[in-house]
Scaffold this motif. Sequence first.
Motif, PDB file in Angstrom:
ATOM      1  N   GLN A  69    -113.421   5.744 -48.525  1.00 56.34           N
ATOM      2  CA  GLN A  69    -112.243   4.967 -48.162  1.00 56.34           C
ATOM      3  C   GLN A  69    -111.010   5.800 -48.439  1.00 56.34           C
ATOM      4  O   GLN A  69    -110.786   6.238 -49.562  1.00 56.34           O
ATOM      5  CB  GLN A  69    -112.181   3.668 -48.965  1.00 56.34           C
ATOM      6  CG  GLN A  69    -111.014   2.766 -48.622  1.00 56.34           C
ATOM      7  CD  GLN A  69    -111.268   1.950 -47.355  1.00 56.34           C
ATOM      8  OE1 GLN A  69    -112.420   1.658 -47.033  1.00 56.34           O
ATOM      9  NE2 GLN A  69    -110.206   1.597 -46.651  1.00 56.34           N
ATOM     10  N   ILE A  70    -110.191   6.056 -47.408  1.00 53.93           N
ATOM     11  CA  ILE A  70    -108.927   6.776 -47.560  1.00 53.93           C
ATOM     12  C   ILE A  70    -107.824   5.881 -47.006  1.00 53.93           C
ATOM     13  O   ILE A  70    -107.693   5.718 -45.788  1.00 53.93           O
ATOM     14  CB  ILE A  70    -108.933   8.132 -46.825  1.00 53.93           C
ATOM     15  CG1 ILE A  70    -110.076   9.004 -47.342  1.00 53.93           C
ATOM     16  CG2 ILE A  70    -107.592   8.851 -47.004  1.00 53.93           C
ATOM     17  CD1 ILE A  70    -110.184  10.340 -46.619  1.00 53.93           C
ATOM     18  N   GLY A  71    -107.032   5.301 -47.919  1.00 53.53           N
ATOM     19  CA  GLY A  71    -106.019   4.347 -47.478  1.00 53.53           C
ATOM     20  C   GLY A  71    -106.684   3.173 -46.792  1.00 53.53           C
ATOM     21  O   GLY A  71    -107.572   2.529 -47.345  1.00 53.53           O
ATOM     22  N   GLN A 106    -102.496   6.742 -61.205  1.00 56.37           N
ATOM     23  CA  GLN A 106    -102.399   5.861 -60.039  1.00 56.37           C
ATOM     24  C   GLN A 106    -101.939   6.638 -58.814  1.00 56.37           C
ATOM     25  O   GLN A 106    -102.464   6.444 -57.711  1.00 56.37           O
ATOM     26  CB  GLN A 106    -101.430   4.710 -60.331  1.00 56.37           C
ATOM     27  CG  GLN A 106    -101.354   3.684 -59.207  1.00 56.37           C
ATOM     28  CD  GLN A 106    -100.469   2.502 -59.548  1.00 56.37           C
ATOM     29  OE1 GLN A 106     -99.834   2.477 -60.592  1.00 56.37           O
ATOM     30  NE2 GLN A 106    -100.411   1.517 -58.671  1.00 56.37           N
ATOM     31  N   GLN A 107    -100.975   7.518 -59.013  1.00 47.55           N
ATOM     32  CA  GLN A 107    -100.483   8.337 -57.898  1.00 47.55           C
ATOM     33  C   GLN A 107    -101.588   9.229 -57.336  1.00 47.55           C
ATOM     34  O   GLN A 107    -101.676   9.444 -56.123  1.00 47.55           O
ATOM     35  CB  GLN A 107     -99.307   9.195 -58.369  1.00 47.55           C
ATOM     36  CG  GLN A 107     -98.664  10.018 -57.270  1.00 47.55           C
ATOM     37  CD  GLN A 107     -97.530  10.875 -57.801  1.00 47.55           C
ATOM     38  OE1 GLN A 107     -97.626  11.440 -58.882  1.00 47.55           O
ATOM     39  NE2 GLN A 107     -96.453  10.959 -57.061  1.00 47.55           N
ATOM     40  N   GLN A 108    -102.443   9.743 -58.224  1.00 46.17           N
ATOM     41  CA  GLN A 108    -103.531  10.627 -57.803  1.00 46.17           C
ATOM     42  C   GLN A 108    -104.791   9.858 -57.399  1.00 46.17           C
ATOM     43  O   GLN A 108    -105.788  10.473 -57.021  1.00 46.17           O
ATOM     44  CB  GLN A 108    -103.882  11.595 -58.944  1.00 46.17           C
ATOM     45  CG  GLN A 108    -102.737  12.460 -59.418  1.00 46.17           C
ATOM     46  CD  GLN A 108    -102.216  13.379 -58.340  1.00 46.17           C
ATOM     47  OE1 GLN A 108    -103.005  13.960 -57.591  1.00 46.17           O
ATOM     48  NE2 GLN A 108    -100.904  13.531 -58.255  1.00 46.17           N
ATOM     49  N   GLN A 109    -104.732   8.533 -57.512  1.00 46.30           N
ATOM     50  CA  GLN A 109    -105.874   7.667 -57.211  1.00 46.30           C
ATOM     51  C   GLN A 109    -107.075   8.037 -58.078  1.00 46.30           C
ATOM     52  O   GLN A 109    -108.217   8.170 -57.607  1.00 46.30           O
ATOM     53  CB  GLN A 109    -106.231   7.728 -55.715  1.00 46.30           C
ATOM     54  CG  GLN A 109    -105.117   7.222 -54.812  1.00 46.30           C
ATOM     55  CD  GLN A 109    -105.529   7.135 -53.355  1.00 46.30           C
ATOM     56  OE1 GLN A 109    -106.574   7.622 -52.957  1.00 46.30           O
ATOM     57  NE2 GLN A 109    -104.691   6.502 -52.561  1.00 46.30           N
ATOM     58  N   ASP A 140    -112.286   9.597 -64.471  1.00 49.23           N
ATOM     59  CA  ASP A 140    -112.093  10.751 -63.592  1.00 49.23           C
ATOM     60  C   ASP A 140    -111.327  11.853 -64.314  1.00 49.23           C
ATOM     61  O   ASP A 140    -111.645  13.050 -64.187  1.00 49.23           O
ATOM     62  CB  ASP A 140    -111.326  10.342 -62.334  1.00 49.23           C
ATOM     63  CG  ASP A 140    -112.081   9.331 -61.503  1.00 49.23           C
ATOM     64  OD1 ASP A 140    -113.317   9.446 -61.417  1.00 49.23           O
ATOM     65  OD2 ASP A 140    -111.439   8.415 -60.963  1.00 49.23           O
TER      66      ASP A 140
END
Length: 254
Positions: A6-8, A74-77, A82
Amino acid sequence: MSAVLQIGDTSLTAEQLLPLISKYRLVPQLAKEMIIEAAIKDYEITETEHQDARQRFCQQQQLGNEQDLDAWLQQQQLGRDDLKELIDRELQLRKFKIDKWETQVESHFCQRKSQIDRVVFSMIRVKEIDVAEEIYFRLVSEEASFVELAPHYSEGIEAKTKGISGPVELGKLDPILANALITLQPLEVLPPLQIGEWWVVLQLETIIPAQLDEEMRQYLTEELFNQWIYEEVQKLLSTPPASQQPVLAFADKN
């Protein structure tokens, strides 16, 4: 078929993802990561090592507190797990590099020294030999200096630096230029030399010999690692799979 990525707002199935990996030449990068993963898997990271590395990471990213870290993740998802995996993987890779190449660094340094010595030099390049000869004679007669002549005559970017170039590693220069510089004594001016379309007038300012300090050890270790991983990826991608279907060509070395 269910989505595997899932990307966006875009969901990709395996059937959609595989052609994209090929189209965007991601196979060599994937192969590289697989090789690294296999090489470092047996290296253990202690909690103390992890915490020290995590602190250095936060300092490098200028993350002053946990709120800053959460915003960055959050910015880096990414999640906390991780981040731990990323930090530990880098530590494992560092241990692997030391184990594999620490004893080779000194001999590699000796082999590479003539290329990693750095030079500072003055240069003026022009298209006409007559102009180059006039510049040379004005320099050796001390009628003018590189600082005075380069902005007016040089047709290269050194016109903006008053003729000065460097410090730069000899191995990163044009071989003709590098070979000419190592024949000079400091402040000696070389008569016009043709390099491609240019006539070049050179003066060696100084040679800065490479030293095998900690920074250089890390540089050379990284160089040995990059050479190794490139060769390993080539071998992996040139091995026919069991199906005997051709593999994708390896990307250009960068």
